[in-house]
Design an enzyme around this catalytic site. Sequence first.
Site, PDB file in Angstrom:
ATOM      1  N   TYR A  14       0.796  -1.231   0.000  1.00  0.00           N
ATOM      2  CA  TYR A  14       0.000   0.000   0.000  1.00  0.00           C
ATOM      3  C   TYR A  14       0.830   1.284   0.000  1.00  0.00           C
ATOM      4  O   TYR A  14       0.490   2.236  -0.727  1.00  0.00           O
ATOM      5  CB  TYR A  14      -1.007  -0.024   1.155  1.00  0.00           C
ATOM      6  CG  TYR A  14      -2.178  -0.919   0.837  1.00  0.00           C
ATOM      7  CD1 TYR A  14      -3.279  -0.430   0.129  1.00  0.00           C
ATOM      8  CD2 TYR A  14      -2.175  -2.264   1.196  1.00  0.00           C
ATOM      9  CE1 TYR A  14      -4.341  -1.248  -0.189  1.00  0.00           C
ATOM     10  CE2 TYR A  14      -3.242  -3.092   0.880  1.00  0.00           C
ATOM     11  CZ  TYR A  14      -4.323  -2.587   0.189  1.00  0.00           C
ATOM     12  OH  TYR A  14      -5.377  -3.408  -0.150  1.00  0.00           O
ATOM     13  N   GLU A  57      -8.296  -6.831   5.012  1.00  0.00           N
ATOM     14  CA  GLU A  57      -7.565  -7.964   4.448  1.00  0.00           C
ATOM     15  C   GLU A  57      -6.857  -8.772   5.523  1.00  0.00           C
ATOM     16  O   GLU A  57      -6.746 -10.004   5.401  1.00  0.00           O
ATOM     17  CB  GLU A  57      -6.582  -7.456   3.387  1.00  0.00           C
ATOM     18  CG  GLU A  57      -7.308  -6.984   2.124  1.00  0.00           C
ATOM     19  CD  GLU A  57      -6.490  -6.051   1.249  1.00  0.00           C
ATOM     20  OE1 GLU A  57      -5.250  -6.019   1.410  1.00  0.00           O
ATOM     21  OE2 GLU A  57      -7.092  -5.341   0.414  1.00  0.00           O
ATOM     22  N   ARG A  94      -5.731 -15.944 -11.814  1.00  0.00           N
ATOM     23  CA  ARG A  94      -7.093 -15.674 -12.250  1.00  0.00           C
ATOM     24  C   ARG A  94      -8.084 -16.256 -11.245  1.00  0.00           C
ATOM     25  O   ARG A  94      -7.789 -17.235 -10.567  1.00  0.00           O
ATOM     26  CB  ARG A  94      -7.367 -16.282 -13.631  1.00  0.00           C
ATOM     27  CG  ARG A  94      -6.454 -15.811 -14.740  1.00  0.00           C
ATOM     28  CD  ARG A  94      -6.683 -14.358 -15.120  1.00  0.00           C
ATOM     29  NE  ARG A  94      -5.846 -13.982 -16.261  1.00  0.00           N
ATOM     30  CZ  ARG A  94      -4.595 -13.547 -16.167  1.00  0.00           C
ATOM     31  NH1 ARG A  94      -4.024 -13.438 -14.977  1.00  0.00           N
ATOM     32  NH2 ARG A  94      -3.910 -13.224 -17.251  1.00  0.00           N
ATOM     33  N   GLN A  95      -9.268 -15.642 -11.195  1.00  0.00           N
ATOM     34  CA  GLN A  95     -10.309 -16.120 -10.298  1.00  0.00           C
ATOM     35  C   GLN A  95     -11.350 -16.907 -11.090  1.00  0.00           C
ATOM     36  O   GLN A  95     -11.774 -16.462 -12.172  1.00  0.00           O
ATOM     37  CB  GLN A  95     -11.001 -14.940  -9.585  1.00  0.00           C
ATOM     38  CG  GLN A  95     -10.132 -14.204  -8.597  1.00  0.00           C
ATOM     39  CD  GLN A  95      -9.069 -13.344  -9.251  1.00  0.00           C
ATOM     40  OE1 GLN A  95      -9.339 -12.607 -10.201  1.00  0.00           O
ATOM     41  NE2 GLN A  95      -7.848 -13.436  -8.766  1.00  0.00           N
ATOM     42  N   TYR A  96     -11.750 -18.047 -10.531  1.00  0.00           N
ATOM     43  CA  TYR A  96     -12.779 -18.864 -11.154  1.00  0.00           C
ATOM     44  C   TYR A  96     -13.808 -19.286 -10.116  1.00  0.00           C
ATOM     45  O   TYR A  96     -13.463 -19.717  -9.007  1.00  0.00           O
ATOM     46  CB  TYR A  96     -12.157 -20.102 -11.820  1.00  0.00           C
ATOM     47  CG  TYR A  96     -11.233 -19.746 -12.956  1.00  0.00           C
ATOM     48  CD1 TYR A  96     -11.727 -19.238 -14.153  1.00  0.00           C
ATOM     49  CD2 TYR A  96      -9.849 -19.879 -12.827  1.00  0.00           C
ATOM     50  CE1 TYR A  96     -10.876 -18.887 -15.191  1.00  0.00           C
ATOM     51  CE2 TYR A  96      -8.994 -19.535 -13.861  1.00  0.00           C
ATOM     52  CZ  TYR A  96      -9.515 -19.034 -15.041  1.00  0.00           C
ATOM     53  OH  TYR A  96      -8.664 -18.678 -16.064  1.00  0.00           O
ATOM     54  N   SER A  97     -15.076 -19.147 -10.484  1.00  0.00           N
ATOM     55  CA  SER A  97     -16.159 -19.501  -9.567  1.00  0.00           C
ATOM     56  C   SER A  97     -16.118 -20.977  -9.222  1.00  0.00           C
ATOM     57  O   SER A  97     -15.808 -21.827 -10.070  1.00  0.00           O
ATOM     58  CB  SER A  97     -17.517 -19.178 -10.198  1.00  0.00           C
ATOM     59  OG  SER A  97     -17.646 -17.795 -10.450  1.00  0.00           O
ATOM     60  N   GLY A 156     -23.716 -15.685 -20.442  1.00  0.00           N
ATOM     61  CA  GLY A 156     -22.550 -16.490 -20.784  1.00  0.00           C
ATOM     62  C   GLY A 156     -21.983 -17.234 -19.603  1.00  0.00           C
ATOM     63  O   GLY A 156     -22.680 -17.954 -18.887  1.00  0.00           O
ATOM     64  N   ILE A 170     -23.060 -17.687 -15.560  1.00  0.00           N
ATOM     65  CA  ILE A 170     -23.882 -18.702 -14.900  1.00  0.00           C
ATOM     66  C   ILE A 170     -23.104 -19.460 -13.828  1.00  0.00           C
ATOM     67  O   ILE A 170     -23.693 -20.085 -12.939  1.00  0.00           O
ATOM     68  CB  ILE A 170     -24.450 -19.697 -15.939  1.00  0.00           C
ATOM     69  CG1 ILE A 170     -25.597 -20.508 -15.319  1.00  0.00           C
ATOM     70  CG2 ILE A 170     -23.353 -20.610 -16.488  1.00  0.00           C
ATOM     71  CD1 ILE A 170     -26.359 -21.360 -16.317  1.00  0.00           C
ATOM     72  N   THR A 171     -21.767 -19.409 -13.870  1.00  0.00           N
ATOM     73  CA  THR A 171     -20.970 -20.288 -13.011  1.00  0.00           C
ATOM     74  C   THR A 171     -21.243 -20.131 -11.511  1.00  0.00           C
ATOM     75  O   THR A 171     -21.403 -21.142 -10.825  1.00  0.00           O
ATOM     76  CB  THR A 171     -19.462 -20.133 -13.311  1.00  0.00           C
ATOM     77  OG1 THR A 171     -19.096 -18.747 -13.278  1.00  0.00           O
ATOM     78  CG2 THR A 171     -19.128 -20.719 -14.677  1.00  0.00           C
TER      79      THR A 171
END
Length: 389
Positions: free
Chosen positions: A95, A137, A199-202, A263, A266-267
């Site tokens: 920061y 955080e 990367r972020q994935y549901s 698209g 929906i996950t």
Amino acid sequence: MLGQETIKTIKATAPVLAEHGLAITTHFYTLLLEQHPELWHVFNHANQKRGIQQQALADSLYAAAVHIEQLEVIVPVVKKIAHKHRSIGVQAEHYPIVGDYLLKTMKDVLKEDATDSILTAWEEAYGVIAKLFIETEANLYAEAGWKDDQPLVVTKKVQESSDITSIYLQRADGKELPPFTSGQYISVKRNVQGYDQIRQYSLTSVPTENEYRISVKAEQGGLLSNLLQSELRVGETILASAPAGTFTYSKSSNSPLLFISGGSGITPFVSMIKTLELERPERAVYLVHATRNSETHAFKQEIDTIVKNNEKIESTTIYRSPLATDRFDYQGEIHVDMLQPVLLKAKEASIYISGSRTFVQEVYALLTTYGVNSDQIQFESFEPALALS
């Protein structure tokens, strides 16, 4: 927390940030990454290239200026961003670096308009906002299911549609996975072309299972998504964070739930619907899903089976360019006329929108124009910090 003179000065800069915010943040990232190339291991290269991260930061600066005397207004956004920061490993020591470069770029871009009083006010304001992030955080790190990224083993891969693949993951050490709440995601990390790509994935599995399922859309030019789809093999390991995210529904409420997805949006809803079927089968759930056609319609069979077995769960399908053999409810771009029948049945519903930035913005506008209270709406864009109000 901030003096009245500081608040007055910050609010006065809002019009300037509305006009020059993107120029400031673009210059900011250029300088920051030139001087601290190690941060390329944290930042999303594709979002930097497309200017998405720069726009998101510009929007955040403007929002901070507008709401500086009521920072509680931006707390939900802070929490959402803090979850992502925790999932990618942002630390308190980052920061001060960001603050230094932010002030430098304000001075570089605004030149003589960046007076000493303005820079001093923003330095003070940034310190307060940074403290809010750091404290939030720190709590998230303490609550996380594990420290740092952990290796997960790929146990199975399943093609869900023409562009979405599900990857099943278990802990490499055989221990139980940290629990998650339906709607959350994990960050996955892989070194590609010399840099860590995160990367972020549901999570599209059910929280009670000792297995994570993430569902990955192959993005055009996406370094990590295409690698995960085409090169990652069953039996290999990949580094992942503990679950994170604030896009979750209230378990204590009995109000209907309306999920609207575009698209790959929906996950997160797949996990929500599967979990609701198991834990709250009596709760009314409405899913409206828009996609190109049956080839891109992921989880169709999975959702159709749930709908068939539970009369409290309904599904509406919108195809932009249907194939000749497709079965669907509406054709074309999503419109309020397509949503009206569901909105009439789902009065007082909690509404969740998920998809691309453009999709979320369009649906949000349709709903609010129709008369839906913005307090009823939550959204998740698969791009950096999106603010709609």
